[in-house]
Design an enzyme around this catalytic site. Sequence first.
Site, mmCIF file in Angstrom:
data_model
loop_
_atom_site.group_PDB
_atom_site.id
_atom_site.type_symbol
_atom_site.label_atom_id
_atom_site.label_comp_id
_atom_site.label_asym_id
_atom_site.label_seq_id
_atom_site.Cartn_x
_atom_site.Cartn_y
_atom_site.Cartn_z
ATOM 1 N N GLU A 127 0.808 -1.242 0.000
ATOM 2 C CA GLU A 127 0.000 0.000 0.000
ATOM 3 C C GLU A 127 0.833 1.280 0.000
ATOM 4 O OE1 GLU A 127 -2.847 -0.270 3.203
ATOM 5 O OE2 GLU A 127 -3.828 -2.018 2.305
ATOM 6 N N ASN A 169 2.157 -5.094 -3.249
ATOM 7 C CA ASN A 169 0.742 -5.396 -2.991
ATOM 8 C C ASN A 169 -0.020 -4.107 -2.697
ATOM 9 O OD1 ASN A 169 -1.254 -7.546 -2.406
ATOM 10 N ND2 ASN A 169 -1.173 -6.814 -0.292
ATOM 11 N N HIS A 205 -10.328 -5.943 -2.405
ATOM 12 C CA HIS A 205 -11.403 -5.739 -1.425
ATOM 13 C C HIS A 205 -12.530 -5.033 -2.186
ATOM 14 C CE1 HIS A 205 -8.970 -7.085 1.892
ATOM 15 N NE2 HIS A 205 -8.023 -6.235 1.596
ATOM 16 N N GLU A 232 -6.169 -10.552 -1.366
ATOM 17 C CA GLU A 232 -6.972 -10.302 -0.164
ATOM 18 C C GLU A 232 -8.458 -10.226 -0.512
ATOM 19 O OE1 GLU A 232 -5.500 -7.018 2.206
ATOM 20 O OE2 GLU A 232 -3.419 -7.508 1.748
ATOM 21 N N ASP A 234 -12.240 -10.140 -0.932
ATOM 22 C CA ASP A 234 -13.533 -10.230 -0.248
ATOM 23 C C ASP A 234 -14.490 -9.311 -0.991
ATOM 24 O OD1 ASP A 234 -12.476 -7.819 0.824
ATOM 25 O OD2 ASP A 234 -12.282 -8.637 2.850
#
Length: 298
Positions: A127, A169, A205, A232, A234
């Site tokens: 990030e 990432n 996400h 990651e 979701d």
Amino acid sequence: ASTLGASAAQSGRYYGAAIAAGKLGDATYTGILTREFNAVTPENEMKWDATEPSQGRYTFTNGDRILNQGLSNGSKVRGHALLWHAQQPGWAQSLSGSALRSAAINHVTQVATHYQGKIYAWDVVNEAFADGGSGARRDSTLQRTGNDWIEAAFRAARAADPNAKLCYNDYNTDGVNAKSTGVYTMVKDFKARGVPIDCVGFQSHLGTGIPGDYQANLQRFADLGVDVQITELDVAQGGNQAGIYASVTRACMAVSRCTGITVWGIRDSDSWRTGENPLLFDNSGNKKAAYTSVLTAL
Ligand code: XIL
């Protein structure tokens, strides 16, 4: 095949989950984990605050629990994350300049050395780009040590663990946009200058939609000569959750250098996104419609 991991393995891919050391004693949780998944990521246990709570004193107990759970199940282990602006120990938050730079690079070296030879892929830097239209780096104490902090971290990680794939990432980089293009430009530059980078992680996400150019974005990174991974995943429930999960799965399957997908938790009740029910298993551990759509698409 009848499980996520075995289905992904048919095309040489993995299907993983983020897991928490504190839940490994939960039989329902561990039962789903060992049945369905062939990769694991520590949800918090390998972050800077967890591994170096005071400067130079390392705590690997919980990270090792995740590692050993994965290795004993024949799973790949993704290391997450060596450097990040969040979840830093207090002592690091109070450093700046050359003291922070050397502490950060030392952290990379020590953690990557501890896990040397065991990690499939490390999120070396997490990030580091700003949201919005600038395409620029995020302002952070690490960034203020100099724009070369990211490549210094990748070089230190490579020296410590030459066999781990080294990833950058980030989130909100899932489609073609200013932020993902900023990352793209960095990766292209790293490849041109020989900075060791092997993969890019797309957190994914997602809310109730998916960018129409999701697959094209993965492909443009793959075309730079790096692997890509969904790291990651979701997806908010309330929209077409099953359909979005299927679209992500198909996109990865269509990109030969997309090596695997990780969901960020197992049951909805395990998710960091409280109340959004964004995962593949319900609170009781039952398979949701999204599970079936993923299995079908693998
Ligand atoms: C989250 C964890 O799931 C939470 O348990 C923790 O409190 C905060 O961090 N991007 C990342 C992950 O890279 O490390 C974050 O994980 C979610 C966002």
